[in-house]
Enzyme design. Structure first.
Site, PDB file in Angstrom:
ATOM      1  CD  GLU A  48     -39.785  27.025 -33.131  1.00  0.00           C
ATOM      2  OE1 GLU A  48     -39.368  25.909 -32.814  1.00  0.00           O
ATOM      3  OE2 GLU A  48     -39.450  27.928 -33.899  1.00  0.00           O
ATOM      4  CG  HIS A  77     -36.311  27.104 -31.236  1.00  0.00           C
ATOM      5  ND1 HIS A  77     -34.764  27.188 -30.985  1.00  0.00           N
ATOM      6  CD2 HIS A  77     -36.253  27.975 -32.152  1.00  0.00           C
ATOM      7  CE1 HIS A  77     -34.201  27.994 -31.901  1.00  0.00           C
ATOM      8  NE2 HIS A  77     -35.087  28.546 -32.634  1.00  0.00           N
ATOM      9  CG  HIS A 160     -40.644  25.307 -37.660  1.00  0.00           C
ATOM     10  ND1 HIS A 160     -41.370  26.333 -37.366  1.00  0.00           N
ATOM     11  CD2 HIS A 160     -39.379  25.320 -37.239  1.00  0.00           C
ATOM     12  CE1 HIS A 160     -40.795  26.737 -36.350  1.00  0.00           C
ATOM     13  NE2 HIS A 160     -39.463  26.280 -36.474  1.00  0.00           N
ATOM     14  CG  HIS A 187     -40.096  34.550 -36.123  1.00  0.00           C
ATOM     15  ND1 HIS A 187     -39.401  34.722 -35.064  1.00  0.00           N
ATOM     16  CD2 HIS A 187     -40.149  32.868 -36.218  1.00  0.00           C
ATOM     17  CE1 HIS A 187     -39.602  33.714 -34.109  1.00  0.00           C
ATOM     18  NE2 HIS A 187     -39.830  32.769 -34.959  1.00  0.00           N
TER      19      HIS A 187
END
Length: 274
Positions: A48, A77, A160, A187
């Site tokens: 993404e 995103h 997510h 992340h």
């Protein structure tokens, strides 16, 4: 164990959020090596952030598939690169969050892969805590899993989401109903890979593939400046420094439950070993 019994089992390689050109470079260099080393039956990549750190375009989508991905998952995103609207309708190997407003957005929230005699369902869901508005992931996933269980016991979920608690709650709620719940978005790879009591593999966040010396993939100078002065700051992908790849490997048994989950990191502190 007979050949037929071996064939029923499944190994999934999942690579975390590909970030910009740096992430694409790591996929290009190491995904073929990882596939040769681990021999996964399915390779899933969250992309993404693959195009300049915001969304994805068709060229990059096709590139990641050509490098060995079977399915590409997305996240909050997904719409950041407007070009996606031109091809997501025909992107059969891309799944965006399934709990975006039903019937209001293009694309699909899950796909089914045929792997020898088995099928693998890949679902993308989005959390709601500290995230952009979406439908209830628990309710949407409940209906979706009930539907998919009629076709396969092998169900992988890329959840997510921002908070560890929401990811944990989702995994425990679906323990025994899906094969794996692996988190993306923050992340930073977490150190909590485990198989829950009813057989669902869980990892709160698989981590990022891209800049190793940035801050969650962005140039650290810009991020630090934002924390120091609280002024609006343009975040840019750190494309000049060292790079990292984050992922996980999941082994499933013939009934769709997980036998093992292990994390993968490739960077200056964790060199790749053949």
């Amino acid at each position: 164990m007979s050949f037929v019994e071996k064939r029923k089992r499944m190994r999934i390689l999942f690579i975390g959020d590909v970030m910009g050109n740096s992430g694409q470079n790591m996929i290009e260099e190491y995904l073929p090596k990882l596939k040769r080393k681990f021999h996964p039956q399915a390779t899933i990549v969250n992309a993404e952030n693959a195009t300049r750190g915001r969304g994805i375009n068709e060229k990059v989508y096709k590139k990641i598939l050509s490098l060995g991905a079977d399915v590409i998952t997305m996240g909050n995103h997904v719409w950041d690169n407007p070009e996606i609207n031109e091809f997501i309708g025909s992107a059969k190997k891309m799944v965006r969050p399934a709990n975006l407003p039903a019937g209001k957005v293009p694309g699909v929230g899950y796909t089914i892969m045929q792997i020898n005699q088995q099928k693998l369902a890949v679902i993308n869901m989005q959390g709601r805590v500290f995230m952009t508005p979406s439908d209830d992931p628990f309710a949407v996933a409940t209906n979706l899993v009930e539907k998919l269980k009629k076709e396969t016991d092998f169900i992988f979920v890329d959840f997510h989401a921002e908070t560890t608690s929401e990811k944990q709650a989702f995994a425990w709620f679906f323990d025994g109903q899906v094969s794996a719940v692996v988190g993306t978005h923050t992340h930073v790879q977490t150190n909590d890979a485990r198989v829950l009591p009813q057989g669902t593999a869980f990892l709160a966040d698989v981590g990022m593939t891209g800049p190793y010396d940035g801050i969650i993939g962005m140039r650290r100078e810009n991020v630090i400046e934002r924390f120091l002065n609280q002024m609006p700051t343009r975040f840019e992908v750190d494309e000049s420094g060292r790079q990292t790849l984050s992922g996980c490997l999941i082994d499933l048994t013939d009934d769709g439950t997980a036998k093992k989950i292990q994390t993968i990191q490739i960077n200056a502190d964790h060199p790749f070993e053949d």
